[in-house]
Design a protein around this motif. Structure first.
Motif, PDB file in Angstrom:
ATOM      1  N   ALA A 118     -12.912   9.605  25.656  1.00  0.00           N
ATOM      2  CA  ALA A 118     -14.041  10.534  25.736  1.00  0.00           C
ATOM      3  C   ALA A 118     -14.147  11.054  27.157  1.00  0.00           C
ATOM      4  N   GLU A 119     -14.841  12.184  27.311  1.00  0.00           N
ATOM      5  CA  GLU A 119     -15.090  12.738  28.637  1.00  0.00           C
ATOM      6  C   GLU A 119     -16.427  13.450  28.643  1.00  0.00           C
ATOM      7  N   GLY A 120     -17.006  13.570  29.827  1.00  0.00           N
ATOM      8  CA  GLY A 120     -18.294  14.231  29.956  1.00  0.00           C
ATOM      9  C   GLY A 120     -19.315  13.306  30.578  1.00  0.00           C
ATOM     10  N   GLU A 121     -20.578  13.670  30.455  1.00  0.00           N
ATOM     11  CA  GLU A 121     -21.657  12.879  31.034  1.00  0.00           C
ATOM     12  C   GLU A 121     -21.733  11.509  30.368  1.00  0.00           C
ATOM     13  N   ALA A 122     -22.132  10.527  31.151  1.00  0.00           N
ATOM     14  CA  ALA A 122     -22.108   9.146  30.664  1.00  0.00           C
ATOM     15  C   ALA A 122     -22.961   8.936  29.427  1.00  0.00           C
ATOM     16  N   LEU A 123     -24.070   9.686  29.279  1.00  0.00           N
ATOM     17  CA  LEU A 123     -24.961   9.505  28.136  1.00  0.00           C
ATOM     18  C   LEU A 123     -24.906  10.670  27.154  1.00  0.00           C
ATOM     19  N   ASP A 124     -23.968  11.600  27.359  1.00  0.00           N
ATOM     20  CA  ASP A 124     -23.847  12.736  26.418  1.00  0.00           C
ATOM     21  C   ASP A 124     -22.423  13.280  26.481  1.00  0.00           C
ATOM     22  N   ALA A 125     -21.475  12.414  26.216  1.00  0.00           N
ATOM     23  CA  ALA A 125     -20.062  12.791  26.304  1.00  0.00           C
ATOM     24  C   ALA A 125     -19.546  13.300  24.967  1.00  0.00           C
ATOM     25  N   ASN A 126     -18.294  13.721  24.966  1.00  0.00           N
ATOM     26  CA  ASN A 126     -17.601  14.144  23.750  1.00  0.00           C
ATOM     27  C   ASN A 126     -16.302  13.355  23.615  1.00  0.00           C
ATOM     28  N   LEU A 127     -15.926  13.050  22.391  1.00  0.00           N
ATOM     29  CA  LEU A 127     -14.660  12.370  22.157  1.00  0.00           C
ATOM     30  C   LEU A 127     -13.519  13.358  22.315  1.00  0.00           C
ATOM     31  N   THR A 128     -12.389  12.868  22.831  1.00  0.00           N
ATOM     32  CA  THR A 128     -11.251  13.759  23.065  1.00  0.00           C
ATOM     33  C   THR A 128      -9.981  13.330  22.338  1.00  0.00           C
ATOM     34  N   GLY A 129      -9.931  12.121  21.794  1.00  0.00           N
ATOM     35  CA  GLY A 129      -8.739  11.726  21.068  1.00  0.00           C
ATOM     36  C   GLY A 129      -8.686  10.227  20.822  1.00  0.00           C
ATOM     37  N   LEU A 130      -7.775   9.826  19.942  1.00  0.00           N
ATOM     38  CA  LEU A 130      -7.508   8.406  19.698  1.00  0.00           C
ATOM     39  C   LEU A 130      -6.065   8.251  19.264  1.00  0.00           C
ATOM     40  N   ASP A 131      -5.581   7.021  19.257  1.00  0.00           N
ATOM     41  CA  ASP A 131      -4.213   6.719  18.843  1.00  0.00           C
ATOM     42  C   ASP A 131      -4.221   6.526  17.327  1.00  0.00           C
ATOM     43  N   ALA A 132      -3.952   7.606  16.584  1.00  0.00           N
ATOM     44  CA  ALA A 132      -4.048   7.566  15.121  1.00  0.00           C
ATOM     45  C   ALA A 132      -3.067   6.565  14.518  1.00  0.00           C
ATOM     46  N   ASP A 133      -1.841   6.526  15.026  1.00  0.00           N
ATOM     47  CA  ASP A 133      -0.851   5.591  14.476  1.00  0.00           C
ATOM     48  C   ASP A 133      -1.313   4.142  14.637  1.00  0.00           C
ATOM     49  N   ARG A 134      -1.898   3.860  15.771  1.00  0.00           N
ATOM     50  CA  ARG A 134      -2.384   2.508  16.041  1.00  0.00           C
ATOM     51  C   ARG A 134      -3.487   2.114  15.069  1.00  0.00           C
ATOM     52  N   MET A 167       0.844  -1.184   0.000  1.00  0.00           N
ATOM     53  CA  MET A 167       0.000   0.000   0.000  1.00  0.00           C
ATOM     54  C   MET A 167       0.880   1.233   0.000  1.00  0.00           C
ATOM     55  N   PRO A 168       0.675   2.177  -0.910  1.00  0.00           N
ATOM     56  CA  PRO A 168       1.484   3.399  -0.917  1.00  0.00           C
ATOM     57  C   PRO A 168       1.118   4.297   0.256  1.00  0.00           C
ATOM     58  N   LEU A 169       1.840   4.172   1.357  1.00  0.00           N
ATOM     59  CA  LEU A 169       1.615   4.990   2.532  1.00  0.00           C
ATOM     60  C   LEU A 169       2.665   6.087   2.605  1.00  0.00           C
ATOM     61  N   ASP A 170       2.302   7.204   3.246  1.00  0.00           N
ATOM     62  CA  ASP A 170       3.292   8.168   3.688  1.00  0.00           C
ATOM     63  C   ASP A 170       3.950   7.536   4.924  1.00  0.00           C
ATOM     64  N   LEU A 171       5.152   7.007   4.776  1.00  0.00           N
ATOM     65  CA  LEU A 171       5.747   6.209   5.840  1.00  0.00           C
ATOM     66  C   LEU A 171       6.105   7.038   7.063  1.00  0.00           C
ATOM     67  N   ASP A 172       6.196   8.349   6.917  1.00  0.00           N
ATOM     68  CA  ASP A 172       6.468   9.184   8.089  1.00  0.00           C
ATOM     69  C   ASP A 172       5.198   9.376   8.915  1.00  0.00           C
ATOM     70  N   ALA A 173       4.088   9.710   8.235  1.00  0.00           N
ATOM     71  CA  ALA A 173       2.844   9.977   8.947  1.00  0.00           C
ATOM     72  C   ALA A 173       1.957   8.742   9.063  1.00  0.00           C
ATOM     73  N   ARG A 174       2.305   7.660   8.358  1.00  0.00           N
ATOM     74  CA  ARG A 174       1.507   6.438   8.314  1.00  0.00           C
ATOM     75  C   ARG A 174       0.100   6.700   7.809  1.00  0.00           C
ATOM     76  N   LYS A 175      -0.097   7.740   7.017  1.00  0.00           N
ATOM     77  CA  LYS A 175      -1.423   8.076   6.503  1.00  0.00           C
ATOM     78  C   LYS A 175      -1.547   7.622   5.056  1.00  0.00           C
ATOM     79  N   PRO A 176      -2.604   6.898   4.709  1.00  0.00           N
ATOM     80  CA  PRO A 176      -2.802   6.522   3.315  1.00  0.00           C
ATOM     81  C   PRO A 176      -2.913   7.758   2.432  1.00  0.00           C
TER      82      PRO A 176
END
Length: 594
Positions: free
Chosen positions: A114-130, A1-10
């Motif tokens: 994620a953080e916030g109320e259990a039934l109305d939270a917001n996402l805060t991040g993920l491990d993009a490289d993973r 797969m032609p990836l940008d090997l530095d950023a690991r982004k397709p």
């Protein structure tokens, strides 16, 4: 797969979101798989974010309330997320059946926080490289929407939360766009079901979208898209149109004019039966005529929902828009293929032998009569290698193409690797349906030569007939050679190869090769197909299921849907992704840069 090997982004990445408005019952996962396959064969890696089936989240809230009256929101969140987990697994199963290389990841496997109320939270991040690392072996990542991992356990994102998940994924993974698949073909100025004067919009800005798309796109998702300049597209399954939400001026656009196409299917073997199943699942798009078979009574007993005929004239009566040739062989199939184009029907073929023999003639007939000729399934089954070659060829010179193209031989070599003798491996392939009663076409390399001839036309623009390609037969393998290869820990594969020589000639052959275990082809099993396409600066690989009912039928149906979208857009030669200028971004595949 032609990836940008530095950023690991397709090089080209799309996030597709499937909500409960399009996932209403288990059969709908096959329709969603069609949409995903459409994007992967047009050069995109896909993150597919899915909601629970329609009504399932409400049902889980209800049963949770009944069982745990007055219970905490945290426990309810832990329960209602199960609808999305189930949905992601079902989507993965549908993709696996279709032969699309995919991986299903739960939030904790992506470190989706994620953080916030259990039934109305917001996402805060993920491990993009993973996450992006999975694209080295998969074309699609399936992720459940609606929830993430809070400090004290799972939390949900509120109603419409899968929209928010898709937008955040697009931002964090650096995707080119996020496409929200809905039950309407875009954003309208009003609810078209209530107001027939409502206008479909081609594009609008974020603030206007928050006003007019209330209930269609989650407001939090639009707000986050505006903050991070994420382009949102809103579209229906299989549609050539989409509404673009971005920093743009509002602009009205066309509305889909439904056209129910008449389709004739010639042949009802494994592939033909799969194609018929897909067509019957879309009654609003297609009308299926009598299916051409040798023995109508036999087929009618197994598929009473279809009409069968042994008369080609009856199969083609009613002036079908599209004819699907899935008979195999070169006798009647060869003459019918030319007749179909000559009489003004579009032709979709899975017959590599006929396409290889008559490719130039068939292309000429298609041009003369203004019809479409499509044959994606003729090479690679569900592996979109011809589309990949066309896309790479538009970017620069292709030096060579090599591949494992025959599932029968691949299965036999897999058996031999386990210590089974060649004759016994052939018998087992016949028993399981991988090989015909007379397997000589596969074993002698003739099937691979047919496919290689078609590849040569796409890669180099020249015609090389299959009988001009030298082939080595499995029957020529000596016991001594087999033993020596096994002792060295190597793996036998039938490899078809074509390349441009220094003096500009094209050379091609089909060989039996002993490959080291680390070779990209060594891990292909059963009906697996794999291809390496070499260019001056890189080598691109793609692999997947090259045979079988559902992967091959998926490729045929994708050709049919391309024609149907061209009708809807008013241009039979339209690209299936004309709604976005991003379709010109270079193709990716499921291998690695060499």
């Amino acid at each position: 797969m032609p990836l940008d090997l530095d950023a690991r982004k397709p090089l080209k990445l799309c996030v597709l979101k499937f909500g409960s408005s399009v996932l209403q019952k288990p059969d709908d996962y096959a329709r969603a798989a069609h949409e995903i396959y459409r994007h992967t064969r047009n050069g995109e890696k896909v993150v597919a974010v899915v909601s629970a089936l329609e009504g399932e989240t409400d049902s889980l809230f209800a049963v949770g309330g009944d069982v745990g009256e007055g219970c905490s929101d945290a426990l309810l969140a832990r329960l209602v997320r199960c609808g999305e987990l189930k949905s992601a697994a079902l989507m993965g199963l549908a993709l696996q059946r279709s032969g699309v290389p995919s991986a299903v990841l739960d939030p904790h496997e992506m470190d989706l926080q994620a953080e916030g109320e259990a039934l109305d939270a917001n996402l805060t991040g993920l491990d993009a490289d993973r996450v992006l690392a999975h694209f080295e072996s998969a074309d699609v990542i399936v992720a459940p929407g609606f929830f993430g991992e809070g400090v004290e356990g799972p939390v949900t994102l509120g109603r419409g939360g899968t929209d928010l998940t898709a937008v955040e994924f697009s931002h964090w993974l650096g995707a080119d766009r996020v496409r929200l698949i809905k039950d309407v073909d875009g954003v309208y100025t009003d609810d078209p079901a209530k107001n027939p004067e409502a206008v479909r919009l081609d594009q609008l800005d974020y603030d206007e979208a928050a006003k007019v798309s209330r209930g269609l796109v989650q407001e939090k998702a639009i707000f986050r898209a505006k903050q991070n300049n994420v382009v949102i597209e809103v579209a229906a399954l299989g549609s050539p149109f989409a509404t673009r939400i971005a920093a743009v001026e509002k602009q009205a656009g066309p509305v889909e004019t439904p056209k129910r196409l008449r389709v004739a299917v010639l042949g009802h073997g494994a592939v033909g039966a799969g194609v018929c199943s897909h067509l019957l699942a879309h009654p609003g798009r297609f009308e299926l005529g009598p299916v051409l078979v040798r023995d109508p009574d036999q087929h009618a007993a197994n598929a009473p929902e279809l009409r069968f005929t042994s008369d080609p004239a009856e199969a083609l009566e009613g002036n079908p828009d599209i004819v699907v040739e899935a008979m195999g062989g070169t006798d009647i199939a060869r003459s019918l293929s030319q007749t179909v184009l000559r009489e003004g029907h579009h032709l979709v073929s899975a017959n590599k032998a006929v396409v290889a023999l008559d490719l130039e003639r068939l292309h000429d007939l298609a041009r003369q009569h203004g019809r479409e000729l499509k044959y994606s399934a003729a090479v690679g089954g569900g592996v979109p290698v011809l589309e990949l070659i066309d896309l790479l060829g538009a970017q620069g010179s292709i030096l060579s193409v090599e591949g494992v193209m025959n599932g029968t031989c691949n299965f036999i070599f897999g058996q031999m690797q386990k210590g089974v003798r060649l004759a016994e491996a052939v018998s087992e392939a016949q028993r399981l349906g991988f090989a015909e009663a007379d397997p000589s076409t596969d074993l002698d390399g003739l099937d691979a030569a047919d496919k290689l001839s078609i590849i040569i036309r796409h890669a180099f623009g020249v015609t090389l007939a299959p009988d001009q390609i030298a082939c080595e037969s499995l029957n020529d393998l000596s016991a001594q050679r087999i033993k020596a290869v096994q002792e060295q820990g190597l793996v036998f594969k039938q490899v078809a190869r074509c390349e441009v020589t220094a003096d500009g000639r094209v050379e091609a052959r089909v060989d039996i090769e002993a490959l080291p275990p680390e070779h990209p082809f060594a891990g292909l099993v059963n009906e697996g197909n794999g291809f390496l396409i070499r260019m001056p600066q890189r080598t691109v690989s793609v692999q997947g299921k090259g045979a079988g009912r559902w992967p091959t039928a998926e490729a045929v149906f994708a050709d049919i849907m391309d024609i149907q979208r061209a009708y809807l857009s008013g241009d039979l030669h339209a690209s299936p992704l004309q709604e976005t200028p991003l379709s010109r971004i270079p193709r990716m595949s499921s291998g690695q840069v060499a």
